[in-house]
Design a protein around this motif. Sequence first.
Motif, PDB file in Angstrom:
ATOM      1  N   GLU A   1      21.146   5.413  58.590  1.00  0.00           N
ATOM      2  CA  GLU A   1      21.908   5.651  57.312  1.00  0.00           C
ATOM      3  C   GLU A   1      22.745   4.337  56.679  1.00  0.00           C
ATOM      4  O   GLU A   1      22.936   3.540  57.566  1.00  0.00           O
ATOM      5  CB  GLU A   1      23.008   6.565  57.374  1.00  0.00           C
ATOM      6  CG  GLU A   1      23.625   7.155  56.483  1.00  0.00           C
ATOM      7  CD  GLU A   1      24.791   8.315  56.778  1.00  0.00           C
ATOM      8  OE1 GLU A   1      25.088   8.763  55.835  1.00  0.00           O
ATOM      9  OE2 GLU A   1      24.769   8.619  57.862  1.00  0.00           O
ATOM     10  N   LEU A   2      22.501   4.353  55.540  1.00  0.00           N
ATOM     11  CA  LEU A   2      23.322   3.162  54.591  1.00  0.00           C
ATOM     12  C   LEU A   2      24.477   3.620  53.921  1.00  0.00           C
ATOM     13  O   LEU A   2      24.235   4.838  53.258  1.00  0.00           O
ATOM     14  CB  LEU A   2      22.283   2.565  53.549  1.00  0.00           C
ATOM     15  CG  LEU A   2      20.937   1.779  54.321  1.00  0.00           C
ATOM     16  CD1 LEU A   2      20.211   1.485  53.017  1.00  0.00           C
ATOM     17  CD2 LEU A   2      21.493   0.760  55.043  1.00  0.00           C
ATOM     18  N   ARG A   3      25.427   3.339  53.875  1.00  0.00           N
ATOM     19  CA  ARG A   3      26.691   3.604  53.400  1.00  0.00           C
ATOM     20  C   ARG A   3      27.429   2.460  52.582  1.00  0.00           C
ATOM     21  O   ARG A   3      27.414   1.470  53.106  1.00  0.00           O
ATOM     22  CB  ARG A   3      27.751   4.376  54.223  1.00  0.00           C
ATOM     23  CG  ARG A   3      27.300   5.349  54.894  1.00  0.00           C
ATOM     24  CD  ARG A   3      28.569   6.097  55.658  1.00  0.00           C
ATOM     25  NE  ARG A   3      27.847   7.242  56.174  1.00  0.00           N
ATOM     26  CZ  ARG A   3      28.907   8.165  56.923  1.00  0.00           C
ATOM     27  NH1 ARG A   3      29.979   7.902  57.382  1.00  0.00           N
ATOM     28  NH2 ARG A   3      28.356   9.338  57.289  1.00  0.00           N
ATOM     29  N   ARG A   4      27.715   2.588  51.222  1.00  0.00           N
ATOM     30  CA  ARG A   4      28.329   1.430  50.666  1.00  0.00           C
ATOM     31  C   ARG A   4      29.796   1.261  51.154  1.00  0.00           C
ATOM     32  O   ARG A   4      30.325   1.943  51.573  1.00  0.00           O
ATOM     33  CB  ARG A   4      28.487   1.850  49.043  1.00  0.00           C
ATOM     34  CG  ARG A   4      27.220   2.073  48.253  1.00  0.00           C
ATOM     35  CD  ARG A   4      27.141   0.629  47.247  1.00  0.00           C
ATOM     36  NE  ARG A   4      28.101   0.409  46.769  1.00  0.00           N
ATOM     37  CZ  ARG A   4      28.212   0.836  45.461  1.00  0.00           C
ATOM     38  NH1 ARG A   4      27.138   1.557  44.931  1.00  0.00           N
ATOM     39  NH2 ARG A   4      29.236   0.475  44.547  1.00  0.00           N
ATOM     40  N   ALA A   5      29.666  -0.160  51.196  1.00  0.00           N
ATOM     41  CA  ALA A   5      31.007  -0.848  51.581  1.00  0.00           C
ATOM     42  C   ALA A   5      31.864  -1.436  50.533  1.00  0.00           C
ATOM     43  O   ALA A   5      31.703  -2.598  50.167  1.00  0.00           O
ATOM     44  CB  ALA A   5      30.591  -1.724  52.674  1.00  0.00           C
ATOM     45  N   GLY A   6      32.445  -0.598  49.745  1.00  0.00           N
ATOM     46  CA  GLY A   6      33.049  -1.117  48.557  1.00  0.00           C
ATOM     47  C   GLY A   6      32.397  -1.171  47.117  1.00  0.00           C
ATOM     48  O   GLY A   6      31.196  -0.980  47.223  1.00  0.00           O
ATOM     49  N   GLU A   7      33.249  -1.922  46.260  1.00  0.00           N
ATOM     50  CA  GLU A   7      32.227  -2.306  44.900  1.00  0.00           C
ATOM     51  C   GLU A   7      31.604  -3.368  45.138  1.00  0.00           C
ATOM     52  O   GLU A   7      31.972  -4.234  45.859  1.00  0.00           O
ATOM     53  CB  GLU A   7      33.566  -2.335  44.001  1.00  0.00           C
ATOM     54  CG  GLU A   7      34.176  -1.087  43.628  1.00  0.00           C
ATOM     55  CD  GLU A   7      33.404   0.098  43.354  1.00  0.00           C
ATOM     56  OE1 GLU A   7      32.557  -0.167  42.210  1.00  0.00           O
ATOM     57  OE2 GLU A   7      33.642   1.227  43.581  1.00  0.00           O
ATOM     58  N   PRO A   8      30.434  -3.443  44.317  1.00  0.00           N
ATOM     59  CA  PRO A   8      29.709  -4.803  44.297  1.00  0.00           C
ATOM     60  C   PRO A   8      30.418  -6.015  43.611  1.00  0.00           C
ATOM     61  O   PRO A   8      31.382  -5.835  43.007  1.00  0.00           O
ATOM     62  CB  PRO A   8      28.751  -4.418  43.251  1.00  0.00           C
ATOM     63  CG  PRO A   8      28.595  -2.918  43.033  1.00  0.00           C
ATOM     64  CD  PRO A   8      29.978  -2.426  43.469  1.00  0.00           C
ATOM     65  N   PHE A   9      30.228  -7.143  44.462  1.00  0.00           N
ATOM     66  CA  PHE A   9      30.739  -8.156  44.221  1.00  0.00           C
ATOM     67  C   PHE A   9      29.818  -9.067  43.070  1.00  0.00           C
ATOM     68  O   PHE A   9      28.892  -9.186  43.081  1.00  0.00           O
ATOM     69  CB  PHE A   9      30.611  -9.261  45.410  1.00  0.00           C
ATOM     70  CG  PHE A   9      31.365 -10.534  45.396  1.00  0.00           C
ATOM     71  CD1 PHE A   9      32.702 -10.747  45.127  1.00  0.00           C
ATOM     72  CD2 PHE A   9      30.519 -11.692  45.322  1.00  0.00           C
ATOM     73  CE1 PHE A   9      32.825 -12.365  45.169  1.00  0.00           C
ATOM     74  CE2 PHE A   9      30.796 -12.902  45.147  1.00  0.00           C
ATOM     75  CZ  PHE A   9      32.037 -13.442  44.869  1.00  0.00           C
ATOM     76  N   ALA A  10      30.545  -9.601  42.044  1.00  0.00           N
ATOM     77  CA  ALA A  10      30.118 -10.342  40.776  1.00  0.00           C
ATOM     78  C   ALA A  10      29.732 -11.692  41.130  1.00  0.00           C
ATOM     79  O   ALA A  10      30.529 -12.487  41.842  1.00  0.00           O
ATOM     80  CB  ALA A  10      31.243 -10.292  39.760  1.00  0.00           C
ATOM     81  N   SER A  11      28.431 -11.866  41.030  1.00  0.00           N
ATOM     82  CA  SER A  11      27.786 -13.264  41.454  1.00  0.00           C
ATOM     83  C   SER A  11      26.695 -13.613  40.046  1.00  0.00           C
ATOM     84  O   SER A  11      25.887 -12.731  39.898  1.00  0.00           O
ATOM     85  CB  SER A  11      27.217 -13.122  42.625  1.00  0.00           C
ATOM     86  OG  SER A  11      26.717 -14.559  42.912  1.00  0.00           O
ATOM     87  N   PRO A  12      26.878 -14.630  39.481  1.00  0.00           N
ATOM     88  CA  PRO A  12      25.779 -14.971  38.250  1.00  0.00           C
ATOM     89  C   PRO A  12      24.583 -14.967  38.661  1.00  0.00           C
ATOM     90  O   PRO A  12      24.226 -15.679  39.545  1.00  0.00           O
ATOM     91  CB  PRO A  12      26.411 -16.250  37.756  1.00  0.00           C
ATOM     92  CG  PRO A  12      27.269 -16.836  38.727  1.00  0.00           C
ATOM     93  CD  PRO A  12      27.699 -15.728  39.592  1.00  0.00           C
TER      94      PRO A  12
END
Length: 420
Positions: A401-412
């Motif tokens: 199972e995959l569970r999101r760990a917080g919000e996505p990190f911004a990277s160009p």
Amino acid sequence: MNSGARPSHGTGDGWTRRRFVGALAGAAGALAAVPACAAPRADPEPAERTPLPKATAAGPSGSATAAASVPVSPAPSSGPRPLFLGTYTSGEGGGKGIGLATYDAGTGAVTGGGVVTGVDNPSFLAAHPDGLTLYAVDEQTPGAVTAVGLPGNEVLNSRSTGGSGPCHLSVHPSGRWLLSANYASGSVAVHPIEASGALGERTDLVRHTSPAPGPGQQGPHAHQFITAPDGGHLLAVDLGTDTVYSYRLDDTRGTLTEVSRARTRPGAGPRHLTFHPGGGYAYLANEVDNTVTVCGYDPAAGRLSVGEPQSTGTGSGTSYPAQLLVTSNGSYAFLANRGHNSLTRYAIEADGARLRLLDTVPVGGDFPRHIAFSPDGRLLFAANQRSSTVTVFRVDKESGELRRAGEPFASPLAVCALPL
């Protein structure tokens, strides 16, 4: 193709399919940079590197292939760990080099940490097994590969790949050879790695001149160059010729001898191969026809046999499947689907001989180009090119199972995430 969003490497349909996202990424506008985040054969003797005084082990997929791109030191259960981010520097809103960040090994939270400048279009990254050097492709024409010393993040040197548009590289498990794939010119190259981690002059270059390009392709497009679990054979995946080439590596001279070819069905567009920990099976992501295949592997001969195509679970049409990962226990595989913006989850059965589709999981970003495990396999990182973000998931090794760990990190223009 929008020339302002990508350097021009070629004009074949396969190239266009792979690069069409440049215009879309450019249209998103400028994003903030990562926060204070066949050539002549030579016969050199590559210098031996001095290994770190610690035990080594295979990477999280349990194979030499994983060890070539994942450092061998196990990650702690918590605390900051290095995270390197590959990007395009030539596109609108692109990065300024290799992004630097850290992540918490327990929570998956990512914190920016600056940038390594002086590397153009570092779209794919790999670490030396001893963790002392980082390598990046310079995806442009002419193509190059660059070595960066760690932990000081100092650019050591760059060497020509002898081709154009290098899109993938890996380190041989011995730590003595860097392997790279030139997408636009359809060739693979070998460079010796010196004791300092710097790169020596290229020892071999092989262009895939046959078989003829597949439907819709105008030439070969080498997309991946890796070491098989047996350590003596190298496999080159070519999207343009619908072929996986097997080579024997002369570990003294750094030269290649072709020993076998495995053909996919015409128009499959093979992109990325990942081995099961047992070493007898591998899984192939086919970018163009939106399928995956289970492949048998004979380590004695270095021969791959391609099985029947299977669904990615993303519906009709193509979703540009990008990369496959296999858990260290060999129980689950994950596939990044760029058009569908999802990760397909498979159960691996029959000791690696069978993939069973379980479900697809939203990636939480746009166009997941590359996925990677943390060294302990507890986290999965997805680099989302068109949304310029990196999404982190916690991985349950028992259930997959995959569970999101917080919000996505911004990277160009994030196209590669390499957690160490």
